[in-house]
Scaffold this motif. Structure first.
Motif, PDB file in Angstrom:
ATOM      1  N   ASP A  35     -20.607   4.543  19.618  1.00  0.00           N
ATOM      2  CA  ASP A  35     -21.376   4.046  18.753  1.00  0.00           C
ATOM      3  C   ASP A  35     -21.065   4.092  17.243  1.00  0.00           C
ATOM      4  O   ASP A  35     -21.233   3.240  16.571  1.00  0.00           O
ATOM      5  CB  ASP A  35     -22.724   4.681  18.834  1.00  0.00           C
ATOM      6  N   LEU A  36     -20.113   5.025  17.055  1.00  0.00           N
ATOM      7  CA  LEU A  36     -19.619   5.551  15.782  1.00  0.00           C
ATOM      8  C   LEU A  36     -18.549   4.494  15.366  1.00  0.00           C
ATOM      9  O   LEU A  36     -18.134   4.496  13.996  1.00  0.00           O
ATOM     10  CB  LEU A  36     -19.365   6.793  15.381  1.00  0.00           C
ATOM     11  N   VAL A  37     -17.909   4.111  16.205  1.00  0.00           N
ATOM     12  CA  VAL A  37     -16.602   2.991  16.043  1.00  0.00           C
ATOM     13  C   VAL A  37     -16.948   1.712  16.655  1.00  0.00           C
ATOM     14  O   VAL A  37     -16.406   1.191  17.557  1.00  0.00           O
ATOM     15  CB  VAL A  37     -15.288   3.574  16.669  1.00  0.00           C
ATOM     16  N   PRO A  38     -17.853   0.910  16.012  1.00  0.00           N
ATOM     17  CA  PRO A  38     -18.200  -0.384  16.514  1.00  0.00           C
ATOM     18  C   PRO A  38     -16.923  -1.378  16.900  1.00  0.00           C
ATOM     19  O   PRO A  38     -17.258  -2.175  17.722  1.00  0.00           O
ATOM     20  CB  PRO A  38     -19.214  -0.977  15.657  1.00  0.00           C
ATOM     21  N   ASP A  39     -15.939  -0.996  16.027  1.00  0.00           N
ATOM     22  CA  ASP A  39     -14.809  -2.026  16.341  1.00  0.00           C
ATOM     23  C   ASP A  39     -13.958  -1.655  17.166  1.00  0.00           C
ATOM     24  O   ASP A  39     -12.737  -2.526  17.492  1.00  0.00           O
ATOM     25  CB  ASP A  39     -14.015  -2.286  14.844  1.00  0.00           C
ATOM     26  N   ALA A  40     -13.959  -0.581  17.818  1.00  0.00           N
ATOM     27  CA  ALA A  40     -12.996  -0.201  18.868  1.00  0.00           C
ATOM     28  C   ALA A  40     -13.395  -0.631  20.362  1.00  0.00           C
ATOM     29  O   ALA A  40     -14.632  -0.494  20.651  1.00  0.00           O
ATOM     30  CB  ALA A  40     -13.004   1.434  18.759  1.00  0.00           C
ATOM     31  N   HIS A  41     -12.706  -0.982  21.096  1.00  0.00           N
ATOM     32  CA  HIS A  41     -12.677  -1.602  22.395  1.00  0.00           C
ATOM     33  C   HIS A  41     -11.539  -1.158  23.248  1.00  0.00           C
ATOM     34  O   HIS A  41     -10.791  -0.332  23.110  1.00  0.00           O
ATOM     35  CB  HIS A  41     -12.793  -3.153  22.192  1.00  0.00           C
ATOM     36  N   ILE A  42     -11.707  -1.564  24.609  1.00  0.00           N
ATOM     37  CA  ILE A  42     -10.751  -1.265  25.653  1.00  0.00           C
ATOM     38  C   ILE A  42      -9.211  -1.638  25.138  1.00  0.00           C
ATOM     39  O   ILE A  42      -8.960  -2.613  24.490  1.00  0.00           O
ATOM     40  CB  ILE A  42     -10.935  -1.985  26.894  1.00  0.00           C
TER      41      ILE A  42
END
Length: 102
Positions: A35-42
């Protein structure tokens, strides 16, 4: 995970309005709150601290951290210590109290 180590996000999913991901640090894979890194993905790398991804990092920075650990011969030791710390934390009685039943 009690120290800020970079880990790679392998999976993403949502549980009770919380964004979680399966993050691999060394040979250890754990569910981590994203939740604290909304731009991080797989495929992205994040710094992990006490079960939360606290910041996104570049792949090169993560690889350099892994290389330093391997060079110092501490990668294997870090993996064992990390796994032991996680198991100890999960075995605490108050961990069971944190789960709310509905």
């Amino acid at each position: 995970m009690s120290f800020k180590m970079p880990g790679k996000i392998l999976e993403e999913y949502t549980v009770r309005n919380n964004r979680l991901g399966l993050v691999q640090v060394g040979n250890t894979r754990r569910p981590i709150f994203l939740d604290l890194v909304p731009d991080a993905h797989i495929g992205d790398y994040v710094r992990v601290h006490v079960g939360f991804a606290v910041e996104q990092v570049e792949k090169l920075e993560a690889e350099q951290a892994y290389a330093k650990l391997a060079q110092n011969g501490k990668w294997k030791t870090a993996d064992v210590a990390l796994e032991a710390a996680l198991e100890a934390d999960e075995a605490l009685p108050e961990a069971a109290l944190r789960v709310k039943t509905r």
